[in-house]
Structures are given as structure tokens and as C-alpha cells.
Design a protein around this motif. Structure first.
Motif, mmCIF file in Angstrom:
data_model
loop_
_atom_site.group_PDB
_atom_site.id
_atom_site.type_symbol
_atom_site.label_atom_id
_atom_site.label_comp_id
_atom_site.label_asym_id
_atom_site.label_seq_id
_atom_site.Cartn_x
_atom_site.Cartn_y
_atom_site.Cartn_z
ATOM 1 N N PHE A 1 -6.097 13.103 -8.623
ATOM 2 C CA PHE A 1 -6.822 12.406 -7.545
ATOM 3 C C PHE A 1 -7.564 13.414 -6.661
ATOM 4 O O PHE A 1 -7.250 13.544 -5.472
ATOM 5 N N PRO A 2 -8.545 14.106 -7.187
ATOM 6 C CA PRO A 2 -9.296 15.036 -6.324
ATOM 7 C C PRO A 2 -10.045 14.290 -5.227
ATOM 8 O O PRO A 2 -10.595 13.217 -5.452
ATOM 9 N N ILE A 3 -10.031 14.882 -4.060
ATOM 10 C CA ILE A 3 -10.636 14.272 -2.872
ATOM 11 C C ILE A 3 -11.613 15.255 -2.253
ATOM 12 O O ILE A 3 -11.334 16.448 -2.165
ATOM 13 N N SER A 4 -12.753 14.734 -1.828
ATOM 14 C CA SER A 4 -13.685 15.562 -1.064
ATOM 15 C C SER A 4 -13.854 14.977 0.328
ATOM 16 O O SER A 4 -13.715 13.766 0.532
ATOM 17 N N GLY B 1 -13.177 19.956 5.793
ATOM 18 C CA GLY B 1 -13.258 21.401 5.731
ATOM 19 C C GLY B 1 -12.080 22.092 5.082
ATOM 20 O O GLY B 1 -12.032 23.312 5.009
ATOM 21 N N SER B 2 -11.128 21.331 4.604
ATOM 22 C CA SER B 2 -9.986 21.937 3.909
ATOM 23 C C SER B 2 -9.484 20.980 2.833
ATOM 24 O O SER B 2 -9.937 19.846 2.743
ATOM 25 N N GLU B 3 -8.531 21.449 2.054
ATOM 26 C CA GLU B 3 -8.007 20.604 0.975
ATOM 27 C C GLU B 3 -7.252 19.401 1.536
ATOM 28 O O GLU B 3 -6.640 19.490 2.602
ATOM 29 N N LEU C 1 0.825 -1.203 0.000
ATOM 30 C CA LEU C 1 0.000 0.000 0.000
ATOM 31 C C LEU C 1 0.856 1.247 0.000
ATOM 32 O O LEU C 1 1.873 1.324 0.695
ATOM 33 N N THR C 2 0.386 2.250 -0.747
ATOM 34 C CA THR C 2 1.033 3.556 -0.779
ATOM 35 C C THR C 2 -0.015 4.609 -0.460
ATOM 36 O O THR C 2 -1.095 4.607 -1.065
ATOM 37 N N LEU C 3 0.313 5.513 0.444
ATOM 38 C CA LEU C 3 -0.622 6.566 0.798
ATOM 39 C C LEU C 3 -0.722 7.582 -0.333
ATOM 40 O O LEU C 3 0.306 8.092 -0.797
ATOM 41 N N ILE C 4 -1.951 7.877 -0.752
ATOM 42 C CA ILE C 4 -2.182 8.906 -1.767
ATOM 43 C C ILE C 4 -2.307 10.260 -1.077
ATOM 44 O O ILE C 4 -1.615 11.221 -1.421
ATOM 45 N N ALA C 5 -3.213 10.331 -0.096
ATOM 46 C CA ALA C 5 -3.476 11.620 0.553
ATOM 47 C C ALA C 5 -4.234 11.411 1.846
ATOM 48 O O ALA C 5 -4.874 10.384 2.069
ATOM 49 N N THR C 6 -4.163 12.418 2.683
ATOM 50 C CA THR C 6 -4.970 12.504 3.897
ATOM 51 C C THR C 6 -6.136 13.429 3.592
ATOM 52 O O THR C 6 -5.934 14.567 3.127
ATOM 53 N N SER D 1 3.995 12.818 -1.878
ATOM 54 C CA SER D 1 4.853 13.035 -3.042
ATOM 55 C C SER D 1 4.474 12.064 -4.156
ATOM 56 O O SER D 1 4.319 10.867 -3.922
ATOM 57 N N GLY D 2 4.330 12.602 -5.355
ATOM 58 C CA GLY D 2 3.977 11.766 -6.500
ATOM 59 C C GLY D 2 2.500 11.733 -6.817
ATOM 60 O O GLY D 2 2.103 11.164 -7.840
ATOM 61 N N PHE D 3 1.696 12.333 -5.969
ATOM 62 C CA PHE D 3 0.240 12.367 -6.188
ATOM 63 C C PHE D 3 -0.218 13.815 -6.207
ATOM 64 O O PHE D 3 0.218 14.614 -5.380
ATOM 65 N N VAL D 4 -1.093 14.160 -7.172
ATOM 66 C CA VAL D 4 -1.533 15.546 -7.319
ATOM 67 C C VAL D 4 -3.047 15.633 -7.331
ATOM 68 O O VAL D 4 -3.745 14.681 -7.725
#
Lengths: 112, 113
Positions: free
Chosen positions: A66-69, A52-54, A43-48, A59-62
Motif C-alpha cells: 500500500f504505497p502512499i504519497s 514530506g515524509s513516509e 473501518l480499519t486504518l491502513i496508514a497516516t 500493524s498488518g499493512f506494509v
């Protein structure tokens, strides 16, 4: 433990299209995460996903790819945009509750 | 090099045998998580260790974190076919801020009846 519902469980998508994955938790959690597991890999973490915020991307993910809500403390979505075969992976959401971390059942994405 | 090394990569045992899987970190561990994954599915939380020397057990699975908090082992006693799957260790190297888990590559366990 935490009950995490992830949808869809699997999908086959055409290249160039986008897929939105949903993650619903049974109770409020502060920290939600999105991971990717490429075939045969760990597993590799994409994002947290921050409420209420972005989202905070690794690193390596934009955000464009990969937009996240995270509209509230029980729900998050991850979109995989403009997909290519290289995006074929299992995508997993995860939550941290106290000291423990739990995962959804994953979304198995195949891009053709 | 990998921040988290798991060994062995794969393991085949006869039902009833004991086995050990190791997870070694290149950094201090503030939390070490063990998960089981069936092929193509999500992760099932097994145990989480935080304190040096800590040991936890659940049914026939025992996990330990060494005193220096850089290595953990997962031990299965009297293995059963239901234990088969991929075992993953995940590490919290953050110590609080910027929490995230880094994972090892996993150990594929096969238990032959």
C-alpha cells in the motif's frame, strides 16, 4: 466541514495489477488517513499520510503493498499493489480538521 | 475483544418511533465520533463529543457521552425513512499523540414507512 474528492469512485481490476486512488481536499490539512472497509466489516486504518515524509503504517499493512504519497497538504494517493480478490474493499481517505474528522466518498474496489 | 462495541447490530423501527444506538469503549475516550454511512458509500459526519457529560443535537439526532467517557449513545427522535443507513461510532483513544480512529462494527438501521 471539509470537501474531499476521492477518485475513482469504483473500479473492477484484474488480479496482479495495481490501482492508485486519489484524494483531494478543498483546503490544507495536516493529517490525512487511509482506511479500508472490507465487505460487511467496519473501518480499519491502513496508514497516516504524512506530508514530506513516509507514511506511518498500522500493524498488518506494509508500504510495498500500500504505497502512499503525500506531495502537499491538500492531496494524497494510495496504491493497492499486486491485487488479489482479498483486496476487494471500500477504501476511504479521511482528514482531521480541528477536532472533527471527515471522510471521502470512498473507492469501491473489486478484484477479479 | 473489541475496543469499541456497538449495539444493537441491527435495528428495524416503524417510522415515527424513537430509537437509541449505543457505543461502549474498553478504554477512555478522548473523542467519540458518530457517522452515518449509506451502503457502499462514504461516511457522513454527524457529531463529535469530547467532554464527559457532553450532549449535542442536530435536527432529530442527539448524541451523549457519559461522565466516565467510556460510553456514548445516539438517539433519533421520530425516525424517518431518510434516517435509514449504517451508523458507526469512531473512537479517539490516543489523547493527542498518534491520533487515529478505531471504529465499531456499525448498526444497520431500517425505518419502515
Amino acid at each position: 466541514s471539509a470537501v474531499i474528492s476521492q477518485k475513482p469512485s469504483r473500479d473492477i481490476c484484474q488480479r496482479g495489477t495495481s490501482l492508485t486512488i486519489q484524494c483531494q481536499v478543498d483546503s490544507q490539512v495536516t493529517m490525512m488517513f487511509w482506511y479500508r472497509q472490507q465487505p460487511g466489516q467496519s473501518l480499519t486504518l491502513i496508514a497516516t499520510a504524512n506530508q514530506g515524509s513516509e507514511a506511518t503504517y498500522e500493524s498488518g499493512f506494509v508500504i510495498d503493498k500500500f504505497p502512499i504519497s503525500r506531495p502537499n497538504l491538500t492531496f494524497s494517493t494510495l496504491t493497492v499493489s499486486n491485487m488479489s480478490p482479498e483486496d476487494s474493499s471500500i477504501y476511504l481517505c479521511s482528514v482531521k480538521r480541528n477536532t472533527e474528522a471527515f471522510f471521502g466518498q470512498g473507492t469501491r474496489l473489486t478484484v477479479v | 475483544s473489541q475496543e469499541l462495541e456497538q449495539s444493537p447490530q441491527s435495528l428495524i423501527v416503524q417510522e415515527g418511533k424513537n430509537l437509541t444506538i449505543n457505543c461502549t469503549s474498553s478504554k477512555t475516550l478522548y473523542g467519540l465520533y458518530w457517522y452515518k454511512q449509506k451502503y457502499g458509500e462514504g461516511l457522513i459526519f454527524l457529531m463529535m463529543l469530547q467532554k464527559g457529560g457532553e450532549e449535542k443535537s442536530h435536527e432529530k439526532i442527539t448524541a451523549k457521552l457519559d461522565e466516565k467517557k467510556q460510553q456514548s449513545s445516539l438517539h433519533i427522535t421520530a425516525s424517518q425513512p431518510s434516517h435509514a443507513g449504517i451508523y458507526l461510532c469512531g473512537a479517539d483513544h490516543s489523547g493527542g499523540s498518534n491520533y487515529k480512529l478505531t471504529f465499531g462494527k456499525g448498526t444497520l438501521l431500517t425505518v419502515n414507512p
